[in-house]
Motif scaffolding. Structure first.
Motif, PDB file in Angstrom:
ATOM      1  N   THR A 201      -7.992  -6.210   7.031  1.00 51.89           N
ATOM      2  CA  THR A 201      -8.234  -7.577   7.481  1.00 51.89           C
ATOM      3  C   THR A 201      -6.897  -8.213   7.831  1.00 51.89           C
ATOM      4  N   ILE A 202      -6.786  -8.682   9.072  1.00 51.77           N
ATOM      5  CA  ILE A 202      -5.527  -9.256   9.561  1.00 51.77           C
ATOM      6  C   ILE A 202      -5.659 -10.772   9.622  1.00 51.77           C
ATOM      7  N   GLU A 203      -4.643 -11.445   9.086  1.00 51.42           N
ATOM      8  CA  GLU A 203      -4.599 -12.908   9.178  1.00 51.42           C
ATOM      9  C   GLU A 203      -3.937 -13.262  10.507  1.00 51.42           C
ATOM     10  N   VAL A 204      -4.703 -13.889  11.382  1.00 53.35           N
ATOM     11  CA  VAL A 204      -4.254 -14.127  12.753  1.00 53.35           C
ATOM     12  C   VAL A 204      -3.048 -15.059  12.821  1.00 53.35           C
ATOM     13  N   ALA A 205      -3.063 -16.115  12.053  1.00 51.02           N
ATOM     14  CA  ALA A 205      -1.995 -17.121  12.138  1.00 51.02           C
ATOM     15  C   ALA A 205      -0.635 -16.548  11.765  1.00 51.02           C
ATOM     16  N   THR A 206      -0.590 -15.666  10.750  1.00 44.64           N
ATOM     17  CA  THR A 206       0.684 -15.120  10.268  1.00 44.64           C
ATOM     18  C   THR A 206       0.927 -13.693  10.748  1.00 44.64           C
ATOM     19  N   THR A 207      -0.063 -13.116  11.457  1.00 42.06           N
ATOM     20  CA  THR A 207      -0.009 -11.711  11.891  1.00 42.06           C
ATOM     21  C   THR A 207       0.400 -10.784  10.742  1.00 42.06           C
ATOM     22  N   ALA A 208      -0.248 -10.992   9.612  1.00 45.04           N
ATOM     23  CA  ALA A 208       0.040 -10.188   8.422  1.00 45.04           C
ATOM     24  C   ALA A 208      -1.262  -9.574   7.906  1.00 45.04           C
ATOM     25  N   ILE A 209      -1.130  -8.481   7.176  1.00 45.71           N
ATOM     26  CA  ILE A 209      -2.301  -7.824   6.588  1.00 45.71           C
ATOM     27  C   ILE A 209      -2.744  -8.615   5.368  1.00 45.71           C
ATOM     28  N   GLN A 210      -3.943  -9.145   5.456  1.00 49.22           N
ATOM     29  CA  GLN A 210      -4.482  -9.920   4.328  1.00 49.22           C
ATOM     30  C   GLN A 210      -5.012  -8.991   3.238  1.00 49.22           C
ATOM     31  N   SER A 211      -5.675  -7.913   3.657  1.00 44.51           N
ATOM     32  CA  SER A 211      -6.190  -6.941   2.682  1.00 44.51           C
ATOM     33  C   SER A 211      -6.356  -5.596   3.360  1.00 44.51           C
ATOM     34  N   MET A 212      -6.316  -4.539   2.519  1.00 42.55           N
ATOM     35  CA  MET A 212      -6.520  -3.175   2.985  1.00 42.55           C
ATOM     36  C   MET A 212      -7.300  -2.433   1.903  1.00 42.55           C
ATOM     37  N   SER A 213      -8.435  -1.861   2.263  1.00 41.49           N
ATOM     38  CA  SER A 213      -9.226  -1.117   1.291  1.00 41.49           C
ATOM     39  C   SER A 213      -9.677   0.201   1.909  1.00 41.49           C
ATOM     40  N   CYS A 214      -9.631   1.254   1.115  1.00 39.02           N
ATOM     41  CA  CYS A 214     -10.021   2.583   1.588  1.00 39.02           C
ATOM     42  C   CYS A 214     -11.013   3.198   0.600  1.00 39.02           C
ATOM     43  N   GLU A 215     -12.030   3.858   1.144  1.00 35.16           N
ATOM     44  CA  GLU A 215     -13.021   4.498   0.306  1.00 35.16           C
ATOM     45  C   GLU A 215     -12.602   5.934   0.000  1.00 35.16           C
TER      46      GLU A 215
END
Length: 215
Positions: A201-215
């Protein structure tokens, strides 16, 4: 004279009997020692056999057990280009660098073939990248650097994208399947397929990764 000689021979009898008794006692002690040695030897052999069985079991359950490697998208993402529309005019065009990690927990290297990692938005493919052929060493993680380019040109509907961009985020899913072999003891090879299924999930305003999850 004969009588004197006979009288001198009498004391020898008890000594002879004593000697025989000592020999018999010595023989019994020798047999007892041999029996005890045989018992100790049998105990040592049994203990060694049990120990060897335990070592073989531990070896079979740990070293020789082949586990499926894990493939994950790295959280260290650097955007080279970031263009996102608005809720009224939703679109995106992104380019970023990251790493794909192949974690091998086996006691032997994992050699894998080249494959394609697919990036999707709501089930629609928006970009692809090649993971080249390589090898993850025993009990180590192989990191492969990739440059990813994704855009919304292939989306037939942007209604969901507009809602997400209105909330200030963009969610992408990445999938890949590696096919390869785990080598053990330089003689045993076992085929293993490893799959990647990660959601970022990318935060558009800051162009940073908000979260990363892998199964």
């Amino acid at each position: 004279m004969a009588e004197k000689m006979n009288q001198q021979e009498y004391p020898l009898a008890p000594a002879t009997r004593q000697s025989r008794s000592d020999e018999e006692s010595g023989t019994l002690r020798s047999e007892e020692l041999k029996r005890k040695k045989r018992i100790k030897l049998a105990i040592y052999i049994a203990a060694f056999a049990v120990f060897q069985t335990i070592v073989i079991l531990v070896f079979a359950l740990t070293v020789m057990r082949v586990k499926t490697p894990k493939v994950r998208l790295g959280t260290d993402v650097t955007f080279r280009n970031f263009s996102a529309g608005t809720q009224a005019s939703p679109s995106f065009d992104l380019s970023f660098t990251t790493q794909v990690g192949i974690k091998n927990t086996n006691f032997g290297p994992y050699k894998f073939d080249s494959t394609i990692a697919t990036f999707m938005y709501q089930g629609v493919t928006v970009g692809q990248v090649t993971i080249p052929k390589g090898k993850a060493g025993l009990r180590s993680t192989k990191k492969v650097g990739v440059i990813v380019n994704v855009d919304s040109n292939t989306l037939s509907s942007t209604a969901g994208l507009g809602s997400e961009l209105g909330a200030g985020v963009l969610t992408l899913n990445s999938q890949a399947k590696l096919s390869g072999k785990v080598e053990l003891m330089f003689v045993m090879k076992k085929k293993k397929s490893a799959e990647m299924n990660c959601t970022m999930t990318i935060e558009v305003a800051t162009t940073a990764i908000q979260s990363m999850s892998c199964e």
